[in-house]
Design a protein around this motif. Sequence first.
Motif, PDB file in Angstrom:
ATOM      1  N   ASP A  33     -74.299  51.433 -23.133  1.00 56.30           N
ATOM      2  CA  ASP A  33     -73.105  50.681 -22.754  1.00 56.30           C
ATOM      3  C   ASP A  33     -73.188  49.206 -23.142  1.00 56.30           C
ATOM      4  O   ASP A  33     -72.153  48.543 -23.240  1.00 56.30           O
ATOM      5  N   HIS A  34     -74.408  48.690 -23.329  1.00 61.43           N
ATOM      6  CA  HIS A  34     -74.564  47.261 -23.586  1.00 61.43           C
ATOM      7  C   HIS A  34     -74.992  47.040 -25.032  1.00 61.43           C
ATOM      8  O   HIS A  34     -76.113  47.401 -25.420  1.00 61.43           O
ATOM      9  N   PRO A  35     -74.134  46.440 -25.857  1.00 58.17           N
ATOM     10  CA  PRO A  35     -74.502  46.203 -27.256  1.00 58.17           C
ATOM     11  C   PRO A  35     -75.628  45.172 -27.342  1.00 58.17           C
ATOM     12  O   PRO A  35     -75.715  44.268 -26.510  1.00 58.17           O
ATOM     13  N   PRO A  36     -76.504  45.299 -28.323  1.00 62.47           N
ATOM     14  CA  PRO A  36     -77.600  44.330 -28.443  1.00 62.47           C
ATOM     15  C   PRO A  36     -77.073  42.926 -28.713  1.00 62.47           C
ATOM     16  O   PRO A  36     -75.988  42.754 -29.274  1.00 62.47           O
ATOM     17  N   SER A  37     -77.847  41.929 -28.315  1.00 67.31           N
ATOM     18  CA  SER A  37     -77.417  40.541 -28.489  1.00 67.31           C
ATOM     19  C   SER A  37     -77.670  40.031 -29.899  1.00 67.31           C
ATOM     20  O   SER A  37     -77.539  38.829 -30.150  1.00 67.31           O
ATOM     21  N   CYS A  38     -78.035  40.901 -30.826  1.00 65.38           N
ATOM     22  CA  CYS A  38     -78.174  40.545 -32.231  1.00 65.38           C
ATOM     23  C   CYS A  38     -77.654  41.703 -33.072  1.00 65.38           C
ATOM     24  O   CYS A  38     -77.423  42.804 -32.563  1.00 65.38           O
ATOM     25  N   ASP A  39     -77.502  41.457 -34.339  1.00 66.08           N
ATOM     26  CA  ASP A  39     -76.935  42.462 -35.235  1.00 66.08           C
ATOM     27  C   ASP A  39     -78.022  43.448 -35.644  1.00 66.08           C
ATOM     28  O   ASP A  39     -78.765  43.233 -36.602  1.00 66.08           O
ATOM     29  N   THR A  40     -78.124  44.537 -34.919  1.00 71.04           N
ATOM     30  CA  THR A  40     -79.146  45.537 -35.196  1.00 71.04           C
ATOM     31  C   THR A  40     -78.742  46.869 -34.590  1.00 71.04           C
ATOM     32  O   THR A  40     -77.881  46.926 -33.702  1.00 71.04           O
ATOM     33  N   GLY A  41     -79.377  47.918 -35.060  1.00 75.02           N
ATOM     34  CA  GLY A  41     -79.203  49.219 -34.434  1.00 75.02           C
ATOM     35  C   GLY A  41     -80.296  49.450 -33.412  1.00 75.02           C
ATOM     36  O   GLY A  41     -81.417  48.961 -33.564  1.00 75.02           O
ATOM     37  N   VAL A  42     -79.976  50.160 -32.355  1.00 71.26           N
ATOM     38  CA  VAL A  42     -80.945  50.393 -31.279  1.00 71.26           C
ATOM     39  C   VAL A  42     -81.478  51.820 -31.398  1.00 71.26           C
ATOM     40  O   VAL A  42     -80.702  52.786 -31.347  1.00 71.26           O
ATOM     41  N   PRO A  43     -82.786  51.972 -31.563  1.00 72.75           N
ATOM     42  CA  PRO A  43     -83.344  53.318 -31.737  1.00 72.75           C
ATOM     43  C   PRO A  43     -83.447  54.069 -30.412  1.00 72.75           C
ATOM     44  O   PRO A  43     -83.486  53.472 -29.334  1.00 72.75           O
ATOM     45  N   GLU A  44     -83.517  55.384 -30.496  1.00 77.00           N
ATOM     46  CA  GLU A  44     -83.892  56.177 -29.331  1.00 77.00           C
ATOM     47  C   GLU A  44     -85.398  56.027 -29.113  1.00 77.00           C
ATOM     48  O   GLU A  44     -86.161  55.917 -30.078  1.00 77.00           O
ATOM     49  N   VAL A  45     -85.807  56.026 -27.875  1.00 73.43           N
ATOM     50  CA  VAL A  45     -87.226  55.825 -27.586  1.00 73.43           C
ATOM     51  C   VAL A  45     -87.857  57.131 -27.131  1.00 73.43           C
ATOM     52  O   VAL A  45     -87.182  58.043 -26.648  1.00 73.43           O
ATOM     53  N   ALA A  46     -89.177  57.191 -27.292  1.00 70.44           N
ATOM     54  CA  ALA A  46     -89.898  58.423 -26.977  1.00 70.44           C
ATOM     55  C   ALA A  46     -90.198  58.563 -25.498  1.00 70.44           C
ATOM     56  O   ALA A  46     -90.282  59.678 -24.973  1.00 70.44           O
ATOM     57  N   ALA A  47     -90.395  57.430 -24.802  1.00 70.42           N
ATOM     58  CA  ALA A  47     -90.786  57.484 -23.388  1.00 70.42           C
ATOM     59  C   ALA A  47     -90.577  56.119 -22.755  1.00 70.42           C
ATOM     60  O   ALA A  47     -90.514  55.092 -23.445  1.00 70.42           O
ATOM     61  N   VAL A  48     -90.478  56.117 -21.424  1.00 72.26           N
ATOM     62  CA  VAL A  48     -90.339  54.882 -20.644  1.00 72.26           C
ATOM     63  C   VAL A  48     -91.370  54.894 -19.517  1.00 72.26           C
ATOM     64  O   VAL A  48     -91.531  55.912 -18.835  1.00 72.26           O
ATOM     65  N   VAL A  49     -92.043  53.750 -19.347  1.00 76.20           N
ATOM     66  CA  VAL A  49     -92.980  53.580 -18.236  1.00 76.20           C
ATOM     67  C   VAL A  49     -92.423  52.466 -17.348  1.00 76.20           C
ATOM     68  O   VAL A  49     -92.311  51.318 -17.792  1.00 76.20           O
ATOM     69  N   ALA A  50     -92.062  52.800 -16.127  1.00 75.82           N
ATOM     70  CA  ALA A  50     -91.422  51.847 -15.215  1.00 75.82           C
ATOM     71  C   ALA A  50     -92.343  51.577 -14.030  1.00 75.82           C
ATOM     72  O   ALA A  50     -92.573  52.461 -13.204  1.00 75.82           O
ATOM     73  N   TRP A  51     -92.847  50.344 -13.954  1.00 76.83           N
ATOM     74  CA  TRP A  51     -93.747  49.942 -12.868  1.00 76.83           C
ATOM     75  C   TRP A  51     -92.916  49.353 -11.728  1.00 76.83           C
ATOM     76  O   TRP A  51     -92.229  48.356 -11.897  1.00 76.83           O
TER      77      TRP A  51
END
Length: 390
Positions: A245-263
């Motif tokens: 929902d939130h476009p990046p703050s620079c001109d780039t494409g955002v990749p899908e990520v493999a995993a997230v670690v949330a502390w």
Amino acid sequence: MALPGLGATALVLLPPVSWGAWQYGLLALEFALFLALPAALGLLLALLSRRPRPRDTHPRVTLALAGLNAALLAAALAPAVSLWSTARAEGTPLRLSEYTAGPATSADRAPLTLEYAEADGEPLVLDVWEPVEPADAPLPVVVNIHGGADDLPQSLLPRWDTWLADGGDSETGATGTDPQRRVVFDVDYRFFPDDDWAAPVRDVRCALGWVHENAAEYGGDPERIAVSGQSAGALLALLATYSSDHPPSCDTGVPEVAAVVAWYPGTDVTADAADLPWRLLRSPVNDELTELEERMMGGSLNEIPQEYAAMSPVRLVGPNTPPTLLLTAGHDLFLSPEDNRRMAAALDKAGVPHHHVELPWTEHMYDLNWGGFASQITRHAIDGFLREHH
């Protein structure tokens, strides 16, 4: 001998009167085993003083002091005992010899610092941590997002960055005999500007795009990116990867990520959120946090409930959510463990691969103590999770 334990117990169990008091309480809890020494000595001295003495001796006083030091000794050992039980459940080999390894605030080398974008005239930078030993093939990538209740710099706890980069060698807390080296990018961002809570989410998504485009230059595999974050950084890691929902703050494409670690992330700030810990509700620290929250959100929960819902990762969980590791501090001043339990339940309901590690008698930012039992369990959990999903 009882005084250090009494002071530490008050800092750990009572509502903090200031940020400084909370920080001292954090240190007291995370280094609680050291408090067992004066308590044990006080207990011994009190028992020895029970021997026959002149008539001015006060046996009831010495008996009371013996009981007090015994209670403080038990309190000092309780966090370690509870974490030992968690370690057994997680299959983590704990090492008492590492307990004195000190804080995670320094590393054996310096990173390469680069500017990855500019937003509102402010340069956005990141640190690149490469493994000491070069690799023959592209390495998996970890993008880390620091936390904090203020605009702190990237690589806040650099010892964790070098551990991730070097794959957990014997000096930094090995979790296996076959180290998995990685390239780590530790990212800075705009710290929640007033009336624009999503600005750091856009910055993190910008950083992900930059890393995807440039990881190969530093030995990383742009198709194997995991995201990690602590506290506020964990919230940003979840928001930046769970939703587009939130476009990046620079001109780039955002990749899908493999995993997230949330502390120790907060995952729900809506009216349905779990109750905050009573220590926080009775502390002046809560007033400061509430003011900060309403400033960055642009209003209160009652005024703009839709914005609070958009900043709640538990509302964004779906079948395409990346595999997620949740690390929960069981004695967190700022967050009830129930918050992450509900998040884990949402991930489970959506069929998302995940793992939830709850660390009893552990405070927010426990990873400051590099050798602590909670940090040892965390290293084992992260290494195993990334090996499986990264």
